[in-house]
Design a protein around this motif. Structure first.
Motif, PDB file in Angstrom:
ATOM      1  N   SER A 223       0.841  -1.196   0.000  1.00 18.77           N
ATOM      2  CA  SER A 223       0.000   0.000   0.000  1.00 18.77           C
ATOM      3  C   SER A 223       0.876   1.247   0.000  1.00 18.77           C
ATOM      4  CB  SER A 223      -0.942   0.009   1.210  1.00 18.77           C
ATOM      5  OG  SER A 223      -0.212   0.088   2.414  1.00 18.77           O
ATOM      6  N   ILE A 224       0.429   2.237  -0.752  1.00 20.42           N
ATOM      7  CA  ILE A 224       1.144   3.504  -0.863  1.00 20.42           C
ATOM      8  C   ILE A 224       0.148   4.617  -0.601  1.00 20.42           C
ATOM      9  CG2 ILE A 224       2.468   4.996  -2.394  1.00 20.42           C
ATOM     10  CD1 ILE A 224       3.226   2.420  -3.940  1.00 20.42           C
ATOM     11  N   LEU A 225       0.390   5.387   0.457  1.00 22.26           N
ATOM     12  CA  LEU A 225      -0.590   6.381   0.900  1.00 22.26           C
ATOM     13  C   LEU A 225       0.074   7.740   1.050  1.00 22.26           C
ATOM     14  CD1 LEU A 225      -2.099   4.246   3.803  1.00 22.26           C
ATOM     15  CD2 LEU A 225      -2.999   4.441   1.473  1.00 22.26           C
ATOM     16  N   LEU A 226      -0.662   8.780   0.685  1.00 22.15           N
ATOM     17  CA  LEU A 226      -0.214  10.150   0.941  1.00 22.15           C
ATOM     18  C   LEU A 226      -1.404  10.932   1.469  1.00 22.15           C
ATOM     19  CD1 LEU A 226       2.177  12.362  -1.067  1.00 22.15           C
ATOM     20  CD2 LEU A 226       0.021  13.312  -0.273  1.00 22.15           C
ATOM     21  N   ALA A 227      -1.246  11.544   2.657  1.00 21.23           N
ATOM     22  CA  ALA A 227      -2.362  12.227   3.304  1.00 21.23           C
ATOM     23  C   ALA A 227      -2.087  13.722   3.428  1.00 21.23           C
ATOM     24  CB  ALA A 227      -2.605  11.631   4.684  1.00 21.23           C
ATOM     25  N   PRO A 228      -2.725  14.535   2.595  1.00 24.54           N
ATOM     26  CA  PRO A 228      -2.611  15.987   2.749  1.00 24.54           C
ATOM     27  C   PRO A 228      -3.464  16.465   3.925  1.00 24.54           C
ATOM     28  CG  PRO A 228      -4.036  15.444   0.895  1.00 24.54           C
ATOM     29  CD  PRO A 228      -3.508  14.148   1.418  1.00 24.54           C
ATOM     30  N   ALA A 254       3.692   5.076   3.990  1.00 28.83           N
ATOM     31  CA  ALA A 254       2.739   6.150   4.275  1.00 28.83           C
ATOM     32  C   ALA A 254       3.469   7.475   4.434  1.00 28.83           C
ATOM     33  CB  ALA A 254       1.957   5.826   5.543  1.00 28.83           C
ATOM     34  N   ILE A 255       2.943   8.509   3.780  1.00 26.79           N
ATOM     35  CA  ILE A 255       3.510   9.855   3.896  1.00 26.79           C
ATOM     36  C   ILE A 255       2.389  10.819   4.269  1.00 26.79           C
ATOM     37  CG2 ILE A 255       4.538  11.769   2.624  1.00 26.79           C
ATOM     38  CD1 ILE A 255       6.048   9.814   0.940  1.00 26.79           C
ATOM     39  N   THR A 256       2.665  11.683   5.243  1.00 29.03           N
ATOM     40  CA  THR A 256       1.699  12.725   5.559  1.00 29.03           C
ATOM     41  C   THR A 256       2.314  14.101   5.310  1.00 29.03           C
ATOM     42  OG1 THR A 256       0.335  13.734   7.270  1.00 29.03           O
ATOM     43  CG2 THR A 256       2.360  12.676   8.003  1.00 29.03           C
ATOM     44  N   THR A 257       1.485  14.969   4.747  1.00 27.73           N
ATOM     45  CA  THR A 257       1.847  16.386   4.639  1.00 27.73           C
ATOM     46  C   THR A 257       0.895  17.219   5.494  1.00 27.73           C
ATOM     47  OG1 THR A 257       0.478  16.615   2.646  1.00 27.73           O
ATOM     48  CG2 THR A 257       2.821  16.140   2.330  1.00 27.73           C
ATOM     49  N   GLY A 258       0.266  16.562   6.470  1.00 32.37           N
ATOM     50  CA  GLY A 258      -0.628  17.259   7.392  1.00 32.37           C
ATOM     51  C   GLY A 258      -1.851  16.451   7.774  1.00 32.37           C
ATOM     52  N   GLY A 259      -2.135  15.352   7.064  1.00 34.00           N
ATOM     53  CA  GLY A 259      -3.286  14.507   7.383  1.00 34.00           C
ATOM     54  C   GLY A 259      -2.924  13.395   8.346  1.00 34.00           C
ATOM     55  N   GLU A 260      -3.933  12.564   8.640  1.00 32.89           N
ATOM     56  CA  GLU A 260      -3.743  11.454   9.584  1.00 32.89           C
ATOM     57  C   GLU A 260      -3.790  10.125   8.850  1.00 32.89           C
ATOM     58  OE1 GLU A 260      -5.578  10.560  13.802  1.00 32.89           O
ATOM     59  OE2 GLU A 260      -6.950   9.874  12.243  1.00 32.89           O
ATOM     60  N   ILE A 261      -2.851   9.233   9.176  1.00 33.35           N
ATOM     61  CA  ILE A 261      -2.837   7.881   8.604  1.00 33.35           C
ATOM     62  C   ILE A 261      -2.707   6.864   9.733  1.00 33.35           C
ATOM     63  CG2 ILE A 261      -1.625   6.242   7.126  1.00 33.35           C
ATOM     64  CD1 ILE A 261      -0.582   8.578   5.500  1.00 33.35           C
ATOM     65  N   ILE A 262      -3.613   5.905   9.759  1.00 31.83           N
ATOM     66  CA  ILE A 262      -3.449   4.737  10.609  1.00 31.83           C
ATOM     67  C   ILE A 262      -3.155   3.569   9.670  1.00 31.83           C
ATOM     68  CG2 ILE A 262      -4.524   3.175  12.269  1.00 31.83           C
ATOM     69  CD1 ILE A 262      -6.335   5.486  13.099  1.00 31.83           C
ATOM     70  N   SER A 263      -1.992   2.979   9.812  1.00 25.93           N
ATOM     71  CA  SER A 263      -1.552   1.897   8.934  1.00 25.93           C
ATOM     72  C   SER A 263      -1.562   0.589   9.712  1.00 25.93           C
ATOM     73  CB  SER A 263      -0.150   2.200   8.404  1.00 25.93           C
ATOM     74  OG  SER A 263       0.297   1.158   7.570  1.00 25.93           O
ATOM     75  N   GLY A 282       6.536   4.924   7.860  1.00 29.28           N
ATOM     76  CA  GLY A 282       5.860   6.206   7.693  1.00 29.28           C
ATOM     77  C   GLY A 282       6.847   7.355   7.658  1.00 29.28           C
ATOM     78  N   LEU A 283       6.507   8.385   6.871  1.00 30.45           N
ATOM     79  CA  LEU A 283       7.382   9.546   6.719  1.00 30.45           C
ATOM     80  C   LEU A 283       6.549  10.813   6.896  1.00 30.45           C
ATOM     81  CD1 LEU A 283      10.318  10.313   5.981  1.00 30.45           C
ATOM     82  CD2 LEU A 283       9.576  10.401   3.582  1.00 30.45           C
ATOM     83  N   MET A 284       6.978  11.669   7.822  1.00 31.47           N
ATOM     84  CA  MET A 284       6.276  12.937   8.051  1.00 31.47           C
ATOM     85  C   MET A 284       7.049  14.058   7.374  1.00 31.47           C
ATOM     86  SD  MET A 284       4.904  12.548  11.959  1.00 31.47           S
ATOM     87  CE  MET A 284       3.780  13.927  11.707  1.00 31.47           C
ATOM     88  N   LEU A 285       6.381  14.716   6.427  1.00 29.45           N
ATOM     89  CA  LEU A 285       7.060  15.778   5.680  1.00 29.45           C
ATOM     90  C   LEU A 285       6.789  17.162   6.247  1.00 29.45           C
ATOM     91  CD1 LEU A 285       6.697  14.611   1.957  1.00 29.45           C
ATOM     92  CD2 LEU A 285       8.580  14.264   3.549  1.00 29.45           C
ATOM     93  N   THR A 286       5.899  17.270   7.223  1.00 27.67           N
ATOM     94  CA  THR A 286       5.631  18.541   7.890  1.00 27.67           C
ATOM     95  C   THR A 286       5.480  18.267   9.389  1.00 27.67           C
ATOM     96  OG1 THR A 286       3.233  18.352   7.684  1.00 27.67           O
ATOM     97  CG2 THR A 286       4.404  19.413   5.860  1.00 27.67           C
ATOM     98  N   PRO A 287       5.602  19.303  10.205  1.00 25.38           N
ATOM     99  CA  PRO A 287       5.403  19.100  11.655  1.00 25.38           C
ATOM    100  C   PRO A 287       3.967  18.698  11.980  1.00 25.38           C
ATOM    101  CG  PRO A 287       6.583  21.142  11.238  1.00 25.38           C
ATOM    102  CD  PRO A 287       6.093  20.669   9.908  1.00 25.38           C
ATOM    103  N   PHE A 341      11.790   6.344  -0.843  1.00 27.19           N
ATOM    104  CA  PHE A 341      10.961   5.823   0.247  1.00 27.19           C
ATOM    105  C   PHE A 341       9.742   5.090  -0.314  1.00 27.19           C
ATOM    106  CE2 PHE A 341       7.284   6.395   3.031  1.00 27.19           C
ATOM    107  CZ  PHE A 341       7.746   5.791   4.189  1.00 27.19           C
ATOM    108  N   LEU A 342       9.095   5.716  -1.297  1.00 27.80           N
ATOM    109  CA  LEU A 342       7.901   5.073  -1.859  1.00 27.80           C
ATOM    110  C   LEU A 342       8.265   3.841  -2.671  1.00 27.80           C
ATOM    111  CD1 LEU A 342       5.771   8.147  -2.958  1.00 27.80           C
ATOM    112  CD2 LEU A 342       5.396   6.644  -1.016  1.00 27.80           C
ATOM    113  N   ASN A 343       9.404   3.930  -3.379  1.00 23.17           N
ATOM    114  CA  ASN A 343       9.909   2.790  -4.144  1.00 23.17           C
ATOM    115  C   ASN A 343       8.799   2.152  -4.979  1.00 23.17           C
ATOM    116  OD1 ASN A 343      11.772   0.939  -5.070  1.00 23.17           O
ATOM    117  ND2 ASN A 343      11.377  -0.509  -3.396  1.00 23.17           N
ATOM    118  N   VAL A 344       8.098   3.009  -5.742  1.00 22.28           N
ATOM    119  CA  VAL A 344       6.957   2.544  -6.510  1.00 22.28           C
ATOM    120  C   VAL A 344       7.429   1.829  -7.761  1.00 22.28           C
ATOM    121  CG1 VAL A 344       4.872   3.222  -7.723  1.00 22.28           C
ATOM    122  CG2 VAL A 344       5.568   4.437  -5.674  1.00 22.28           C
ATOM    123  N   ARG A 345       7.331   0.558  -7.743  1.00 26.66           N
ATOM    124  CA  ARG A 345       7.665  -0.248  -8.917  1.00 26.66           C
ATOM    125  C   ARG A 345       6.597  -1.316  -9.059  1.00 26.66           C
ATOM    126  NH1 ARG A 345      10.089   3.469  -9.716  1.00 26.66           N
ATOM    127  NH2 ARG A 345      12.302   3.798 -10.135  1.00 26.66           N
TER     128      ARG A 345
END
Length: 368
Positions: A223-228, A254-263, A282-287, A341-345
């Protein structure tokens, strides 16, 4: 081959922005490069078609009319979700024994009108020794902000069969989506599952189950997720290893730029000699934002081999500095790290979706 049904809606007359929404979830309206197509807008079935002998693509309504035995499958894995209404919408895809479908089959469940509540029940059957790649692209229209998608999918992979199922979601900001499903895999069967959601959704909840019921059955899930900001995602996968020599691998990015992810991830070893591995990163790109990884392992007998690893954090400054020392600016360095990180292949990923992923990676990195 299945018959084609085309509604009064001329698909070629769709506005360019709507076509773009479909392309971004892997749907080619021309059908070019596809073994079959199922299209549904809101609750209206627009088209179903197969292009190869031994492959059936129908609406669920039509399948129930043609084949009384379909009733034996509906609700077998999810009794509480059995569709009692004979007019229930959804797709039916079946590959006959020994048939290898040459090109991916595509299905789209599209919310075209503001405020639509879309409910579907889908049935996929891969018969003995058959193989299929299925792309399910679910999205809302360019002008749709509110809506609800409730999707149930029951899947059966029989002895020696193989299914690659890539589910891609792209929703409006206020859309709520709750796709659920269950998969039954028999002896020697292989199930490869990819789930991708890179757009905002007010609420997304999905946690399908896979039952490895036959000896030597295999599942690989990614699974590949991005949460704005403003997005809430609760996404997982459960696997029950019920037969000897079964194997499972679950990987979540999972990457968040401000949203919530439960994995979430759950592996259950029910007999001796099974193996499973679970990864939640998981990777957090913003505080702002939140990522919660919930890996679970359950052994119901001795001599099972189950493992997991989980890690959540921000981009390491030393990694950025390392790349900048080699000539990249900060934005480029972050993009490289996020892409790695996503390594989408994912095999067979549509070019338009790959471009969308690359674009989102670049925008996300620039926003750090």
């Amino acid at each position: 081959m299945s018959k084609e049904l085309t509604s009064s809606l001329d698909l070629s007359s769709l506005p360019p922005e709507e076509k773009e929404c479909l392309l971004r979830v892997g749907i080619e309206l021309s059908g070019e490069g596809r073994g079959g197509t199922y299209l549904q807008f809101d609750q209206e079935v627009l088209q179903y078609q197969s292009r190869q002998e031994g492959l059936e693509v129908l609406s669920l309504q039509q399948a129930r009319r043609l084949y009384p035995w379909v009733e034996e499958y509906l609700g077998r894995l999810l009794p509480e979700a059995r569709p009692e209404d004979p007019e229930a919408r959804g797709y039916f895809v079946r590959v006959l024994p020994g048939v290898e479908v040459r090109y991916p089959v595509q299905s789209s469940l599209f919310i075209a009108r503001e405020g639509t509540r879309q409910e579907v029940h889908n049935l996929v059957i891969v018969e003995e020794g058959a193989s299929l790649s299925l792309i399910a692209g679910c999205a809302s229209g360019a002008c749709v902000r509110h809506g609800q998608h409730i999707g149930i999918t029951e899947t059966f992979i029989k002895r020696g069969g193989k299914l690659t199922f890539t589910m891609i979601h792209r929703w409006g900001e206020e859309v709520e989506s709750t796709p659920q499903g269950a998969v039954w895999v028999e002896e020697g069967g292989t199930y490869i599952y990819n789930y991708i959601c890179l757009s905002g959704a007010k609420k997304l909840v999905t946690n399908p189950s896979t039952y490895l019921a036959g000896a030597g059955a295999v599942v690989r899930s990614q699974s590949i997720l991005l949460a704005p900001p403003g997005t809430s995602m609760d996404v997982g996968s459960r696997v029950y290893l019920q037969a000897p020599d079964t194997k499972a691998e679950l990987i979540s990015r999972a990457i968040t730029t401000g949203g919530e992810i439960i994995s979430r991830g759950l592996l259950v070893g029910e007999v001796a000699g099974v193996r499973g591995h679970l990864e939640c990163h998981g990777l957090m790109l913003t505080p702002q934002g939140r990522i919660l990884a919930v890996p679970e392992l359950e052994a119901r007998t001795a001599n099972v081999e189950l493992s997991h690893e989980a890690a959540v954090g921000k981009v390491a400054e030393e990694a950025v500095e390392y790349l900048m020392a080699r000539g990249l600016d900060e934005e480029e360095a972050l993009a490289v790290i996020v892409r790695g990180f996503l390594n989408v292949r994912i095999e067979g990923l549509p070019p338009a979706l790959q471009e969308e992923i690359d674009r989102i990676i670049k925008v996300s990195a620039a926003g750090v």
